[in-house]
Design an enzyme around this catalytic site. Sequence first.
Site, mmCIF file in Angstrom:
data_model
loop_
_atom_site.group_PDB
_atom_site.id
_atom_site.type_symbol
_atom_site.label_atom_id
_atom_site.label_comp_id
_atom_site.label_asym_id
_atom_site.label_seq_id
_atom_site.Cartn_x
_atom_site.Cartn_y
_atom_site.Cartn_z
ATOM 1 N N SER A 8 -9.927 -0.541 7.187
ATOM 2 C CA SER A 8 -9.369 -0.357 5.848
ATOM 3 C C SER A 8 -8.640 -1.566 5.280
ATOM 4 C CB SER A 8 -8.421 0.849 5.841
ATOM 5 O OG SER A 8 -9.153 2.043 5.922
ATOM 6 N N LYS B 281 0.843 -1.196 0.000
ATOM 7 C CA LYS B 281 0.000 0.000 0.000
ATOM 8 C C LYS B 281 0.876 1.242 0.000
ATOM 9 C CE LYS B 281 -3.903 2.021 2.618
ATOM 10 N NZ LYS B 281 -4.796 1.827 3.785
ATOM 11 N N SER C 80 -9.764 1.860 2.986
ATOM 12 C CA SER C 80 -8.941 2.634 2.088
ATOM 13 C C SER C 80 -7.939 1.802 1.292
ATOM 14 C CB SER C 80 -8.176 3.696 2.891
ATOM 15 O OG SER C 80 -7.264 3.085 3.808
#
Length: 486
Positions: free
Chosen positions: A173, A74, A149
């Site tokens: 997330s 990420k 997210s």
Amino acid sequence: MGIAEWRGQLERGEVSARELTDQHLARIEAVDGTVHSFLEVTAERARADADRIDAARAAGESLPSLAGIPLAIKDNLCTKGIRTTCSSRMLEQFVPPYESTVTERLWQAGGVLIGKTNLDEFAMGSSTETSAFGPSRNPWNPERVPGGSSGGSAAAVAAGECIASLGSDTGGSIRQPAAFCGVVGLKPTYGRVSRWGLVAFASSLDQVGPFSTSVADAAELLQVIAGEDRRDGTCLKAPVPDYTAALQAPVKGLRVGLVKECFEADGLDPQVKASVLAAAAQLEALGCELVEVSCPRFNDGIATYYVIAPSEASANLARYDGVKYGYRSGQAGSLAEMTARSRAEGFGDEVQRRILIGTYALSAGYVDAYYKKAQQVRTLIRRDFDAAFTGVDVLLTPTSPTTAFRFGAHTDDPLAMYLADLLTIPANMAGLPAISLPCGFDSAGLPIGLQLITGVLEEPRLLQVAHHYEQAALVMDSRPEAALVA
């Protein structure tokens, strides 16, 4: 195949690390124009890393557990010499001079960095729609969001673009996009994994964890990234157990608590409820005892979160002032104007909204009414969990009230978007480990996620129960046709 199977093929010479890397780079080339999981594909580095591993294996060297395994990261985890943008114009050109602890541990274990994945800007969102570089799409249906997210990390695993990935979880997330994309997503105990090198959103809530196609792979990744880090003062010093060995412990006789408030929550899709209850029945068939439990303040977690998290974000994001690093506006006549313009131009709408909420909650005259009260409710939420765990070993809930929604469905209604995290936030409030794993599909062929929660540092128990359910259910072996996942 999972990490263990690929490792076996690599060790037997049935595939080389370079071939495995090239397979996944080809998959990215084929599908990422649609999915947009990646902000940057590090093909040159990946091939160089793979070649070094192949050379070491040819020389007879003993290799670590993740040697040759292609991984995605990420883009809010710092990677030395590789851009880390947080999907924000504010950090569009930021190249870290250091490596985060978790990624450093992955590379020491032989992992191959295949690229950096898309996310909601500064990890603020539940759909990946707030990314400054365009949204990621759900591999099961590109008209649906992948969640957020960490939507890019979840979609990359679901679409077969990498074997596993890392994300971060502040209020759901990791788990919510795992549910939307039909993969496994694990949020460890707060402090179990170092946050050093993770770009901060809400420091008392953020935690790094893995995405994978199986619970066993999640256990392997956690084994590598967990453990003490002196650079992170919030990182726990507790010894790291053998997570993989824990998978085989029997579950017969364990008590599984069904959280009443979750199954009565407003907006819970009946198909989601039915699928999760069927998963609970599967655990009962394995010898677990099902018990209804109450956590009275469970559904208060979302209101509490949206005071605490924005307050911490307001403090953490104050560093982006256009002076030290990050985006700087050139249209200003004074320092104050430059700072104001830099923040207005560099941050997107959702980030600005949360900064404003947090600044207001911390302002004089309101901090006691909002922030202090929210922390008090947080304590009550934690006590509810403590009480529940006196009678059960693990808690069971849906991961999300719904399956993946369509793009634009909630963009004009922030409150509706926030409710996507209704069932995941409480575990963050209490710092507890939690996992999402697939437990079926709705009538549109979209994955449904099951959430399991255990007490602090009880990841072995969490992984044990999740693994036994996964092996018994074998949901993903009978999944329907999907647009990109086959």
